[in-house]
Design a protein around this motif. Structure first.
Motif, PDB file in Angstrom:
ATOM      1  N   PRO A  46       0.825  -1.205   0.000  1.00 19.42           N
ATOM      2  CA  PRO A  46       0.000   0.000   0.000  1.00 19.42           C
ATOM      3  C   PRO A  46       0.863   1.260   0.000  1.00 19.42           C
ATOM      4  O   PRO A  46       1.849   1.338   0.728  1.00 19.42           O
ATOM      5  CB  PRO A  46      -0.805  -0.121   1.299  1.00 19.42           C
ATOM      6  N   THR A  47       0.531   2.206  -0.829  1.00 18.23           N
ATOM      7  CA  THR A  47       1.304   3.444  -0.903  1.00 18.23           C
ATOM      8  C   THR A  47       0.369   4.637  -0.920  1.00 18.23           C
ATOM      9  O   THR A  47      -0.832   4.525  -1.150  1.00 18.23           O
ATOM     10  CB  THR A  47       2.155   3.477  -2.187  1.00 18.23           C
ATOM     11  N   ALA A  48       0.959   5.786  -0.703  1.00 14.32           N
ATOM     12  CA  ALA A  48       0.175   7.012  -0.697  1.00 14.32           C
ATOM     13  C   ALA A  48      -0.037   7.542  -2.104  1.00 14.32           C
ATOM     14  O   ALA A  48      -0.879   8.385  -2.339  1.00 14.32           O
ATOM     15  CB  ALA A  48       0.879   8.066   0.156  1.00 14.32           C
ATOM     16  N   THR A  49       0.748   7.046  -3.042  1.00 17.38           N
ATOM     17  CA  THR A  49       0.634   7.506  -4.429  1.00 17.38           C
ATOM     18  C   THR A  49      -0.313   6.606  -5.201  1.00 17.38           C
ATOM     19  O   THR A  49      -0.365   5.404  -4.960  1.00 17.38           O
ATOM     20  CB  THR A  49       2.008   7.508  -5.113  1.00 17.38           C
ATOM     21  N   PRO A  50      -1.071   7.150  -6.139  1.00 13.83           N
ATOM     22  CA  PRO A  50      -2.046   6.343  -6.875  1.00 13.83           C
ATOM     23  C   PRO A  50      -1.429   5.431  -7.923  1.00 13.83           C
ATOM     24  O   PRO A  50      -2.028   4.451  -8.326  1.00 13.83           O
ATOM     25  CB  PRO A  50      -2.937   7.408  -7.518  1.00 13.83           C
ATOM     26  N   SER A  51      -0.244   5.748  -8.410  1.00  9.60           N
ATOM     27  CA  SER A  51       0.350   4.958  -9.490  1.00  9.60           C
ATOM     28  C   SER A  51       0.928   3.655  -8.954  1.00  9.60           C
ATOM     29  O   SER A  51       1.522   3.610  -7.884  1.00  9.60           O
ATOM     30  CB  SER A  51       1.452   5.763 -10.183  1.00  9.60           C
ATOM     31  N   VAL A  52       0.723   2.572  -9.710  1.00 12.85           N
ATOM     32  CA  VAL A  52       1.217   1.247  -9.325  1.00 12.85           C
ATOM     33  C   VAL A  52       1.956   0.635 -10.504  1.00 12.85           C
ATOM     34  O   VAL A  52       1.464   0.648 -11.634  1.00 12.85           O
ATOM     35  CB  VAL A  52       0.060   0.316  -8.898  1.00 12.85           C
ATOM     36  N   PHE A  82      10.237  -8.294  -1.257  1.00 11.21           N
ATOM     37  CA  PHE A  82      10.627  -7.427  -2.371  1.00 11.21           C
ATOM     38  C   PHE A  82       9.654  -6.265  -2.513  1.00 11.21           C
ATOM     39  O   PHE A  82      10.058  -5.110  -2.683  1.00 11.21           O
ATOM     40  CB  PHE A  82      10.686  -8.224  -3.676  1.00 11.21           C
ATOM     41  N   VAL A  83       8.368  -6.565  -2.442  1.00 13.01           N
ATOM     42  CA  VAL A  83       7.349  -5.537  -2.588  1.00 13.01           C
ATOM     43  C   VAL A  83       7.423  -4.532  -1.442  1.00 13.01           C
ATOM     44  O   VAL A  83       7.222  -3.325  -1.646  1.00 13.01           O
ATOM     45  CB  VAL A  83       5.949  -6.186  -2.662  1.00 13.01           C
ATOM     46  N   SER A  84       7.711  -4.996  -0.240  1.00 15.44           N
ATOM     47  CA  SER A  84       7.792  -4.087   0.907  1.00 15.44           C
ATOM     48  C   SER A  84       8.953  -3.111   0.769  1.00 15.44           C
ATOM     49  O   SER A  84       8.930  -2.017   1.326  1.00 15.44           O
ATOM     50  CB  SER A  84       7.941  -4.890   2.202  1.00 15.44           C
ATOM     51  N   ARG A  85       9.959  -3.484   0.001  1.00 16.44           N
ATOM     52  CA  ARG A  85      11.112  -2.613  -0.230  1.00 16.44           C
ATOM     53  C   ARG A  85      10.883  -1.658  -1.390  1.00 16.44           C
ATOM     54  O   ARG A  85      11.665  -0.722  -1.579  1.00 16.44           O
ATOM     55  CB  ARG A  85      12.353  -3.477  -0.531  1.00 16.44           C
ATOM     56  N   ARG A  86       9.848  -1.920  -2.188  1.00 13.52           N
ATOM     57  CA  ARG A  86       9.596  -1.114  -3.383  1.00 13.52           C
ATOM     58  C   ARG A  86       8.152  -0.616  -3.377  1.00 13.52           C
ATOM     59  O   ARG A  86       7.264  -1.213  -3.989  1.00 13.52           O
ATOM     60  CB  ARG A  86       9.865  -1.945  -4.647  1.00 13.52           C
ATOM     61  N   PRO A  87       7.893   0.507  -2.681  1.00 11.35           N
ATOM     62  CA  PRO A  87       6.532   1.054  -2.637  1.00 11.35           C
ATOM     63  C   PRO A  87       5.993   1.321  -4.042  1.00 11.35           C
ATOM     64  O   PRO A  87       6.697   1.807  -4.912  1.00 11.35           O
ATOM     65  CB  PRO A  87       6.709   2.366  -1.858  1.00 11.35           C
ATOM     66  N   GLY A  88       4.732   0.977  -4.233  1.00 11.02           N
ATOM     67  CA  GLY A  88       4.105   1.213  -5.526  1.00 11.02           C
ATOM     68  C   GLY A  88       4.298   0.081  -6.510  1.00 11.02           C
ATOM     69  O   GLY A  88       3.896   0.197  -7.661  1.00 11.02           O
ATOM     70  N   VAL A  89       4.899  -1.034  -6.059  1.00 11.61           N
ATOM     71  CA  VAL A  89       5.123  -2.179  -6.945  1.00 11.61           C
ATOM     72  C   VAL A  89       4.121  -3.282  -6.636  1.00 11.61           C
ATOM     73  O   VAL A  89       3.860  -3.593  -5.474  1.00 11.61           O
ATOM     74  CB  VAL A  89       6.562  -2.722  -6.807  1.00 11.61           C
ATOM     75  N   GLN A  90       3.573  -3.852  -7.666  1.00 11.85           N
ATOM     76  CA  GLN A  90       2.670  -4.989  -7.548  1.00 11.85           C
ATOM     77  C   GLN A  90       3.225  -6.144  -8.368  1.00 11.85           C
ATOM     78  O   GLN A  90       3.648  -5.953  -9.509  1.00 11.85           O
ATOM     79  CB  GLN A  90       1.278  -4.621  -8.058  1.00 11.85           C
ATOM     80  N   ILE A  91       3.243  -7.345  -7.790  1.00  9.47           N
ATOM     81  CA  ILE A  91       3.729  -8.527  -8.508  1.00  9.47           C
ATOM     82  C   ILE A  91       2.544  -9.433  -8.820  1.00  9.47           C
ATOM     83  O   ILE A  91       1.800  -9.826  -7.922  1.00  9.47           O
ATOM     84  CB  ILE A  91       4.780  -9.289  -7.683  1.00  9.47           C
ATOM     85  N   GLU A  92       2.399  -9.744 -10.086  1.00 14.44           N
ATOM     86  CA  GLU A  92       1.294 -10.572 -10.550  1.00 14.44           C
ATOM     87  C   GLU A  92       1.842 -11.918 -11.027  1.00 14.44           C
ATOM     88  O   GLU A  92       2.713 -11.969 -11.894  1.00 14.44           O
ATOM     89  CB  GLU A  92       0.569  -9.859 -11.692  1.00 14.44           C
ATOM     90  N   ILE A  93       1.340 -12.991 -10.437  1.00 11.18           N
ATOM     91  CA  ILE A  93       1.813 -14.340 -10.764  1.00 11.18           C
ATOM     92  C   ILE A  93       0.796 -15.060 -11.643  1.00 11.18           C
ATOM     93  O   ILE A  93      -0.395 -15.089 -11.325  1.00 11.18           O
ATOM     94  CB  ILE A  93       2.025 -15.177  -9.488  1.00 11.18           C
ATOM     95  N   ARG A  94       1.266 -15.631 -12.729  1.00 11.64           N
ATOM     96  CA  ARG A  94       0.414 -16.487 -13.554  1.00 11.64           C
ATOM     97  C   ARG A  94       1.100 -17.827 -13.748  1.00 11.64           C
ATOM     98  O   ARG A  94       2.287 -17.881 -14.065  1.00 11.64           O
ATOM     99  CB  ARG A  94       0.122 -15.846 -14.916  1.00 11.64           C
ATOM    100  N   GLN A  95       0.343 -18.894 -13.554  1.00 13.89           N
ATOM    101  CA  GLN A  95       0.879 -20.238 -13.711  1.00 13.89           C
ATOM    102  C   GLN A  95       0.642 -20.751 -15.120  1.00 13.89           C
ATOM    103  O   GLN A  95      -0.461 -20.625 -15.655  1.00 13.89           O
ATOM    104  CB  GLN A  95       0.238 -21.181 -12.695  1.00 13.89           C
ATOM    105  N   LYS A  96       1.688 -21.325 -15.699  1.00 17.46           N
ATOM    106  CA  LYS A  96       1.606 -21.925 -17.030  1.00 17.46           C
ATOM    107  C   LYS A  96       2.172 -23.338 -16.965  1.00 17.46           C
ATOM    108  O   LYS A  96       3.131 -23.599 -16.237  1.00 17.46           O
ATOM    109  CB  LYS A  96       2.411 -21.102 -18.041  1.00 17.46           C
ATOM    110  N   ALA A  97       1.584 -24.233 -17.732  1.00 21.55           N
ATOM    111  CA  ALA A  97       2.053 -25.614 -17.752  1.00 21.55           C
ATOM    112  C   ALA A  97       3.473 -25.685 -18.306  1.00 21.55           C
ATOM    113  O   ALA A  97       3.884 -24.843 -19.104  1.00 21.55           O
ATOM    114  CB  ALA A  97       1.119 -26.473 -18.593  1.00 21.55           C
ATOM    115  N   GLU A  98       4.211 -26.692 -17.869  1.00 21.98           N
ATOM    116  CA  GLU A  98       5.568 -26.858 -18.370  1.00 21.98           C
ATOM    117  C   GLU A  98       5.567 -27.429 -19.782  1.00 21.98           C
ATOM    118  O   GLU A  98       6.445 -27.133 -20.595  1.00 21.98           O
ATOM    119  CB  GLU A  98       6.367 -27.767 -17.439  1.00 21.98           C
ATOM    120  N   GLU A  99       4.569 -28.258 -20.084  1.00 18.26           N
ATOM    121  CA  GLU A  99       4.481 -28.888 -21.393  1.00 18.26           C
ATOM    122  C   GLU A  99       3.071 -28.758 -21.949  1.00 18.26           C
ATOM    123  O   GLU A  99       2.149 -28.346 -21.243  1.00 18.26           O
ATOM    124  CB  GLU A  99       4.884 -30.364 -21.301  1.00 18.26           C
ATOM    125  N   GLY A 100       2.912 -29.100 -23.222  1.00 15.92           N
ATOM    126  CA  GLY A 100       1.594 -29.062 -23.844  1.00 15.92           C
ATOM    127  C   GLY A 100       1.369 -27.806 -24.670  1.00 15.92           C
ATOM    128  O   GLY A 100       2.228 -26.935 -24.777  1.00 15.92           O
TER     129      GLY A 100
END
Length: 423
Positions: A46-52, A82-100
Motif C-alpha cells: 500500500p502506498t500514498a501515491t495512486p500509481s502502481v 521485495f514488494v515491501s522494499r519497493r513502494p508502488g510495486v505490484q507482482i502478478e503471478i500467472r501459472q503456465k504448464a511446463e508442457e503441452g
C-alpha cells in the motif's frame, strides 16, 4: 427577512448533511491490504501515491508461491519482502504448464506475436525452452543490465544454463541431475560397469520412454559426442557399442530385469523402486529429494571407467518483455530471486540442485553437502534439445533391440548410425 432565513437554514442543513456523509465514508473505508485474485497471486505494498507498477511473472505450478508447500511459502515470503522494499510495486503471478499446447514457451511465443502487452516481465524457463525462446527472439538478454551473472559464486553447470549465442539470457535458480538412487542396505556402490556387473543388485530405468536420457548419459560418459567438428549431429560407434554392451551383459545377468521395457516414464520407474521391485534406479535428483524415503540414498551413475558423469539441466529467470522501457526493476527482482540468501532455504525445501556454491555453506547436513558437491563436480548440461531428442529416440530403439535380445550391441549401434544418416 423570512426568505433570507430559509436560505440560511437550507445551506446549513446541506452543510451538516455533507459532514455526516464524509464522516460515514471515513468510518466505513477499509484499510489498504494485499490483493489476491482467484486466478493469480498478487502482492501489493500500500502506498500514498495512486500509481502502481505491475511486474508480471510466469512460472509452472511446481514453483508457484502458495501455502501448500514449504518451498511455496518461502517464495511467497520472498516476493512479499521485495514488494515491501519497493513502494508502488505490484507482482502478478500467472501459472503456465511446463508442457503441452499451453506451455510456458508456447504461451510466450503466442503472446509475443498477438498480444505483446500481455507478455510477462519475468518468466521461469527450463533450459530446453530457454534455447527455443532465444532462437525465436522472444527474450531480452541480461547483457549490460547486471553483473551478477558473472559472479564466480555460480557452479559451472549453472553458469552455462543461461548462456546462449555468447549472451546471458537467464539467471539460474534451480538445477536437476540424472542420478542413481539406491537402497540403503547396499554396502558397496557400483561406480563402474565392472562393479555393477559383478554385483547382485538390480537396476531399473524408463527403458520404454523414447525421450529417456539414461542411454544418452551412458553414451556421453563413454566418450561419445553429439556433434562432429562441423557442428553436425553425430553418433560415435565405439561409445554407443560400449553402452549397448553394458545393457546386453546386464540383461543377460538379470541385473536389468526384462520387464524394464515396460517402464515408460520416470514416475513409473520411481514407483517400481518404491515397490521394492529393484534395488537401484536411474532417476532425477528432484524426484528423490521431493519424495525422500529413509530407505534410499543417492549418488552418481556408474560409468565405464568409474569417473562420474552427470547429465544436468535446470531453470532460469528470463526477461520476456522487450517493450518495458525500464528493465532495472525486473532485473532487480530476478537477482533477488536467485541470490544465496533465498536459494539456501528454497533449494533445500524444493529439492532442486542449487546453482550457487555459497548455498552449501548455509546447509547443516554434511552428507547432503558431500553428495551435492559430487554431483555438481561431474555435471554436464543438456544442450541442443531438438538434437538431443532426436538422438534419444534413436538410442531408445537401439537399447530396446538389445534388451529384447533382437540384436547384438555392435549391429544395433551400426543400425543407429544408419538411422541418423537417413534423410
Amino acid at each position: 427577512m423570512k426568505r433570507h432565513l430559509r436560505i440560511f437554514v437550507t445551506v446549513g442543513l446541506l452543510f451538516l448533511t455533507g459532514c455526516q456523509i464524509a464522516s460515514q465514508l471515513q468510518i466505513t473505508q477499509a484499510p489498504p491490504t494485499a490483493v489476491r485474485t482467484p486466478t493469480m497471486s498478487s502482492y501489493i505494498k500500500p502506498t500514498a501515491t495512486p500509481s502502481v507498477t505491475t511486474l508480471r511473472i510466469w512460472l509452472p505450478p511446481q514453483f508457484a508461491p502458495d501455502s501448500k508447500s514449504e518451498s511455496g511459502l518461502i517464495l511467497q515470503k520472498r516476493l512479499d519482502e521485495f514488494v515491501s522494499r519497493r513502494p508502488g510495486v505490484q507482482i502478478e503471478i500467472r501459472q503456465k504448464a511446463e508442457e503441452g499446447s499451453a506451455s510456458l514457451i508456447n504461451s510466450l511465443v503466442a503472446a509475443s506475436a498477438a498480444a505483446p502487452e500481455a507478455v510477462p516481465d519475468l518468466i521461469a524457463l527450463p533450459q530446453s525452452q530457454l534455447q527455443v525462446a532465444v532462437l525465436k527472439g522472444v527474450l531480452h538478454p541480461y547483457d549490460g543490465l547486471t553483473e551478477v551473472i558473472d559472479d564466480e559464486d555460480w557452479f559451472e553447470y549453472a553458469h552455462q544454463l543461461g548462456r546462449l549465442q555468447n549472451s546471458s539470457f537467464g539467471l539460474p535458480f534451480a538445477g536437476d541431475a540424472l542420478v542413481l538412487v539406491y537402497h540403503s542396505d547396499i554396502e558397496s556402490l557400483p561406480i563402474s560397469y565392472t562393479d555393477f556387473l559383478s554385483g547382485t543388485n538390480t537396476l531399473i530405468f524408463p527403458a520404454g520412454d523414447p525421450k529417456g536420457f539414461f542411454p544418452l548419459s551412458l553414451y556421453l560418459a563413454s566418450g561419445g559426442s553429439i556433434y562432429d567438428d562441423e557442428g553436425k549431429v553425430t553418433i560415435n560407434i565405439e561409445p554407443l557399442t560400449t553402452t549397448l554392451s553394458f545393457f546386453d551383459q546386464a540383461t543377460e545377468k538379470r541385473l536389468i530385469p526384462p520387464w524394464v521395457i515396460q517402464i515408460q516414464s520416470d514416475d513409473q520407474g520411481w514407483q517400481a523402486l518404491q515397490d521394492n521391485r529393484a534395488k537401484m534406479a536411474a532417476t532425477w535428483l528432484s524426484r528423490y529429494n521431493q519424495n525422500n524415503h529413509k530407505d534410499y540414498l543417492v549418488t552418481t551413475l556408474p560409468t565405464p571407467d568409474g569417473k562420474p558423469y552427470t547429465l544436468t539441466t535446470g531453470w532460469v529467470w528470463a526477461l520476456a518483455n522487450p517493450h518495458r522501457s525500464d528493465q532495472t526493476l525486473v532485473v532487480e527482482l530476478a537477482e533477488y530471486l536467485s541470490d544465496t540468501e533465498f536459494q539456501s532455504n528454497w533449494n533445500l525445501a524444493s529439492g532442486y540442485l542449487p546453482t550457487r556454491k555459497s548455498v552449501l555453506e548455509n546447509w547443516q547436513d554434511s552428507q547432503l553437502i558431500m553428495t551435492t558437491e559430487k554431483i555438481v563436480a561431474s555435471a554436464n548440461i543438456i544442450t541442443g534439445i531438438d538434437d538431443i531428442n532426436r538422438l534419444s529416440s534413436i538410442f531408445y530403439k537401439a537399447t530396446m533391440s538389445v534388451l529384447q535380445g533382437e540384436k547384438e550391441a555392435y549391429s544395433a549401434a551400426e543400425e543407429a548410425i544408419e538411422s541418423l544418416n537417413q534423410p
